[in-house]
Motif scaffolding. Structure first.
Motif, PDB file in Angstrom:
ATOM      1  N   TRP A 200       0.818  -1.210   0.000  1.00 39.81           N
ATOM      2  CA  TRP A 200       0.000   0.000   0.000  1.00 39.81           C
ATOM      3  C   TRP A 200       0.853   1.262   0.000  1.00 39.81           C
ATOM      4  CZ3 TRP A 200      -4.611   0.353  -1.707  1.00 39.81           C
ATOM      5  CH2 TRP A 200      -5.472  -0.747  -1.616  1.00 39.81           C
ATOM      6  N   LEU A 201       2.047   1.186   0.548  1.00 39.92           N
ATOM      7  CA  LEU A 201       2.969   2.321   0.462  1.00 39.92           C
ATOM      8  C   LEU A 201       3.324   2.587  -0.993  1.00 39.92           C
ATOM      9  CD1 LEU A 201       4.834   4.417   1.808  1.00 39.92           C
ATOM     10  CD2 LEU A 201       6.570   2.628   1.980  1.00 39.92           C
ATOM     11  N   ASN A 202       3.634   1.530  -1.730  1.00 34.58           N
ATOM     12  CA  ASN A 202       3.954   1.670  -3.145  1.00 34.58           C
ATOM     13  C   ASN A 202       2.742   2.114  -3.955  1.00 34.58           C
ATOM     14  OD1 ASN A 202       6.768   0.949  -3.317  1.00 34.58           O
ATOM     15  ND2 ASN A 202       6.186  -1.134  -2.804  1.00 34.58           N
ATOM     16  N   ARG A 203       1.566   1.610  -3.605  1.00 30.41           N
ATOM     17  CA  ARG A 203       0.354   2.022  -4.322  1.00 30.41           C
ATOM     18  C   ARG A 203       0.038   3.492  -4.087  1.00 30.41           C
ATOM     19  NH1 ARG A 203      -2.778  -3.486  -2.508  1.00 30.41           N
ATOM     20  NH2 ARG A 203      -1.948  -4.831  -4.174  1.00 30.41           N
ATOM     21  N   GLY A 204       0.251   3.943  -2.851  1.00 30.15           N
ATOM     22  CA  GLY A 204       0.036   5.354  -2.566  1.00 30.15           C
ATOM     23  C   GLY A 204       0.968   6.228  -3.371  1.00 30.15           C
ATOM     24  N   CYS A 205       2.213   5.772  -3.512  1.00 28.71           N
ATOM     25  CA  CYS A 205       3.185   6.480  -4.333  1.00 28.71           C
ATOM     26  C   CYS A 205       2.714   6.529  -5.784  1.00 28.71           C
ATOM     27  CB  CYS A 205       4.535   5.790  -4.229  1.00 28.71           C
ATOM     28  SG  CYS A 205       5.870   6.628  -5.092  1.00 28.71           S
ATOM     29  N   GLY A 206       2.167   5.423  -6.266  1.00 30.52           N
ATOM     30  CA  GLY A 206       1.650   5.375  -7.628  1.00 30.52           C
ATOM     31  C   GLY A 206       0.515   6.355  -7.847  1.00 30.52           C
ATOM     32  N   VAL A 207      -0.352   6.503  -6.860  1.00 29.42           N
ATOM     33  CA  VAL A 207      -1.465   7.457  -6.958  1.00 29.42           C
ATOM     34  C   VAL A 207      -0.938   8.886  -7.069  1.00 29.42           C
ATOM     35  CG1 VAL A 207      -3.414   8.454  -5.712  1.00 29.42           C
ATOM     36  CG2 VAL A 207      -3.122   5.980  -5.781  1.00 29.42           C
ATOM     37  N   ILE A 208       0.098   9.205  -6.289  1.00 29.14           N
ATOM     38  CA  ILE A 208       0.692  10.546  -6.351  1.00 29.14           C
ATOM     39  C   ILE A 208       1.257  10.816  -7.745  1.00 29.14           C
ATOM     40  CG2 ILE A 208       2.593  11.984  -5.514  1.00 29.14           C
ATOM     41  CD1 ILE A 208       2.201  10.750  -2.771  1.00 29.14           C
ATOM     42  N   PHE A 209       1.941   9.825  -8.316  1.00 25.89           N
ATOM     43  CA  PHE A 209       2.476   9.991  -9.669  1.00 25.89           C
ATOM     44  C   PHE A 209       1.364  10.346 -10.661  1.00 25.89           C
ATOM     45  CE2 PHE A 209       6.119   6.869  -8.617  1.00 25.89           C
ATOM     46  CZ  PHE A 209       6.894   7.911  -8.162  1.00 25.89           C
ATOM     47  N   ILE A 210       0.270   9.625 -10.589  1.00 21.74           N
ATOM     48  CA  ILE A 210      -0.815   9.826 -11.551  1.00 21.74           C
ATOM     49  C   ILE A 210      -1.490  11.183 -11.337  1.00 21.74           C
ATOM     50  CG2 ILE A 210      -3.085   8.972 -12.250  1.00 21.74           C
ATOM     51  CD1 ILE A 210      -2.033   6.142 -11.760  1.00 21.74           C
ATOM     52  N   ILE A 211      -1.656  11.604 -10.084  1.00 22.31           N
ATOM     53  CA  ILE A 211      -2.267  12.908  -9.809  1.00 22.31           C
ATOM     54  C   ILE A 211      -1.408  14.035 -10.380  1.00 22.31           C
ATOM     55  CG2 ILE A 211      -2.836  14.554  -7.981  1.00 22.31           C
ATOM     56  CD1 ILE A 211      -3.733  12.195  -6.277  1.00 22.31           C
ATOM     57  N   ILE A 212      -0.086  13.953 -10.168  1.00 26.55           N
ATOM     58  CA  ILE A 212       0.813  14.982 -10.688  1.00 26.55           C
ATOM     59  C   ILE A 212       0.847  14.944 -12.212  1.00 26.55           C
ATOM     60  CG2 ILE A 212       3.219  15.741 -10.773  1.00 26.55           C
ATOM     61  CD1 ILE A 212       3.476  14.825  -7.876  1.00 26.55           C
ATOM     62  N   ALA A 213       0.773  13.749 -12.783  1.00 28.15           N
ATOM     63  CA  ALA A 213       0.732  13.623 -14.247  1.00 28.15           C
ATOM     64  C   ALA A 213      -0.521  14.288 -14.801  1.00 28.15           C
ATOM     65  CB  ALA A 213       0.768  12.142 -14.640  1.00 28.15           C
ATOM     66  N   ALA A 214      -1.645  14.102 -14.135  1.00 23.45           N
ATOM     67  CA  ALA A 214      -2.895  14.730 -14.586  1.00 23.45           C
ATOM     68  C   ALA A 214      -2.780  16.245 -14.528  1.00 23.45           C
ATOM     69  CB  ALA A 214      -4.058  14.241 -13.720  1.00 23.45           C
ATOM     70  N   ALA A 215      -2.136  16.764 -13.481  1.00 21.23           N
ATOM     71  CA  ALA A 215      -1.957  18.217 -13.370  1.00 21.23           C
ATOM     72  C   ALA A 215      -1.043  18.740 -14.475  1.00 21.23           C
ATOM     73  CB  ALA A 215      -1.384  18.559 -11.998  1.00 21.23           C
ATOM     74  N   LEU A 216      -0.011  17.989 -14.805  1.00 17.99           N
ATOM     75  CA  LEU A 216       0.885  18.388 -15.890  1.00 17.99           C
ATOM     76  C   LEU A 216       0.157  18.415 -17.231  1.00 17.99           C
ATOM     77  CD1 LEU A 216       4.300  16.598 -15.152  1.00 17.99           C
ATOM     78  CD2 LEU A 216       3.932  19.049 -15.447  1.00 17.99           C
ATOM     79  N   LEU A 217      -0.638  17.381 -17.496  1.00 15.50           N
ATOM     80  CA  LEU A 217      -1.396  17.329 -18.743  1.00 15.50           C
ATOM     81  C   LEU A 217      -2.389  18.484 -18.825  1.00 15.50           C
ATOM     82  CD1 LEU A 217      -2.098  13.492 -19.121  1.00 15.50           C
ATOM     83  CD2 LEU A 217      -0.528  14.902 -20.471  1.00 15.50           C
ATOM     84  N   ALA A 218      -2.979  18.857 -17.691  1.00 15.62           N
ATOM     85  CA  ALA A 218      -3.906  19.985 -17.670  1.00 15.62           C
ATOM     86  C   ALA A 218      -3.169  21.276 -18.041  1.00 15.62           C
ATOM     87  CB  ALA A 218      -4.546  20.118 -16.295  1.00 15.62           C
ATOM     88  N   GLU A 219      -1.937  21.440 -17.543  1.00 16.74           N
ATOM     89  CA  GLU A 219      -1.154  22.620 -17.891  1.00 16.74           C
ATOM     90  C   GLU A 219      -0.843  22.654 -19.384  1.00 16.74           C
ATOM     91  OE1 GLU A 219       2.397  23.128 -15.673  1.00 16.74           O
ATOM     92  OE2 GLU A 219       1.391  23.354 -13.747  1.00 16.74           O
ATOM     93  N   VAL A 220      -0.504  21.497 -19.937  1.00 15.36           N
ATOM     94  CA  VAL A 220      -0.184  21.433 -21.365  1.00 15.36           C
ATOM     95  C   VAL A 220      -1.407  21.793 -22.205  1.00 15.36           C
ATOM     96  CG1 VAL A 220       0.476  19.888 -23.249  1.00 15.36           C
ATOM     97  CG2 VAL A 220       1.677  19.749 -21.064  1.00 15.36           C
ATOM     98  N   LEU A 221      -2.564  21.260 -21.829  1.00 17.50           N
ATOM     99  CA  LEU A 221      -3.796  21.569 -22.555  1.00 17.50           C
ATOM    100  C   LEU A 221      -4.152  23.036 -22.462  1.00 17.50           C
ATOM    101  CD1 LEU A 221      -5.992  18.446 -21.681  1.00 17.50           C
ATOM    102  CD2 LEU A 221      -4.867  18.951 -23.860  1.00 17.50           C
ATOM    103  N   ASN A 222      -3.980  23.612 -21.277  1.00 15.39           N
ATOM    104  CA  ASN A 222      -4.296  25.023 -21.090  1.00 15.39           C
ATOM    105  C   ASN A 222      -3.382  25.915 -21.930  1.00 15.39           C
ATOM    106  OD1 ASN A 222      -6.373  24.608 -19.275  1.00 15.39           O
ATOM    107  ND2 ASN A 222      -5.034  24.684 -17.486  1.00 15.39           N
ATOM    108  N   SER A 223      -2.112  25.491 -22.092  1.00 16.20           N
ATOM    109  CA  SER A 223      -1.180  26.290 -22.891  1.00 16.20           C
ATOM    110  C   SER A 223      -1.601  26.316 -24.365  1.00 16.20           C
ATOM    111  CB  SER A 223       0.242  25.731 -22.772  1.00 16.20           C
ATOM    112  OG  SER A 223       0.327  24.443 -23.352  1.00 16.20           O
ATOM    113  N   PHE A 224      -2.209  25.234 -24.851  1.00 12.90           N
ATOM    114  CA  PHE A 224      -2.681  25.194 -26.225  1.00 12.90           C
ATOM    115  C   PHE A 224      -3.957  25.998 -26.379  1.00 12.90           C
ATOM    116  CE2 PHE A 224      -0.048  21.258 -26.526  1.00 12.90           C
ATOM    117  CZ  PHE A 224       0.714  21.640 -27.623  1.00 12.90           C
TER     118      PHE A 224
END
Length: 241
Positions: free
Chosen positions: A215-239
């Protein structure tokens, strides 16, 4: 960089640093084999190697942000995909292995690979007990091993390049932000390296009970995906903008 954003960065890196990667496993293994005082040399080597990788990444981002802003957008998009990959991998592979077995495996790999590179004496894998250590390596060897293990993980540069852009305001002065991010990352890493060094078998026993490590590793995985979603949102907003 706002203090709120820095707090989010520190909380994320603190949680991610808790997962037993190569640096933490080495601190864990050597702490039990050679004692806390001797392992401080290894921790210093790990920190130096990490700083070199981090500095290389930040210098690269600095040059790209000034000379090729469009390439920075691509890096954010590719970084988001990479973080999603890490997140899915962390979730799917969470149940594999244990802290004890992973530490033994890493110790054996370090001894074999490091000795093959230069033929110099290196710490050899021993049982997970300081009483079983007959000949302790020199402080220089412990330090060199820490540097080598840290630098031998080139994926760290990919991770930094993918992770850091979410927390950097490239329209503001960069180096004050870099200093804050570096301090936050090193504080997280240092705290957990000391915990793994001091924790020894008690930490391993606690994490290896049930699904705690998973569950420690899974929690880490969730953080990765949340930050990835925020990055993709920034990229979309820039376009869109």
């Amino acid at each position: 960089m706002s203090w709120h954003l820095f707090a989010v960065f520190f909380a994320s890196t603190f949680f991610i640093s808790a997962t037993p990667g190569p640096n933490m496993l080495l601190a864990f293994q050597y702490g039990m084999n050679y004692g806390v005082k001797r392992t401080l040399w290894t921790l210093a080597g790990l920190s130096l190697g990490l700083f070199v990788l981090l500095l290389s990444t930040l210098l690269g981002l600095d040059v790209i942000s000034r000379q090729s802003p469009w390439l920075l957008t691509i890096i954010k998009a590719v970084g988001a995909v990479y973080l999603i990959y890490l997140g899915i991998s962390s979730w799917r592979d969470a149940g594999d292995g244990s802290l004890m077995s992973d530490a033994k495996e890493l110790s054996a790999e370090v001894a074999a690979d490091y000795a093959a590179t230069d033929g110099l004496p290196t710490p050899q894998p021993r049982s997970l007990s300081s009483a079983a250590t007959k000949i302790a390596p020199s402080n220089t060897t412990l330090f060199r091993t820490g540097v080598w293990v840290s630098l031998s993980n080139p994926k760290a540069i990919l991770f930094f390049a993918a992770f850091f852009p979410k927390f950097i305001n490239f329209s503001a002065p960069l180096w004050p932000q870099y200093v804050l991010l570096t301090i936050g990352l090193f504080l997280s890493e240092t705290i957990w390296q000391i915990v793994y060094t001091l924790g020894g078998k008690n930490l391993a026993s606690w994490l290896d009970v049930g699904n705690r490590l998973a569950w420690l590793n899974r929690g880490c995985g969730v953080i990765f995906i949340i930050i990835a979603a925020a990055l993709l949102a920034e990229v979309l907003n820039s376009f869109i903008a």
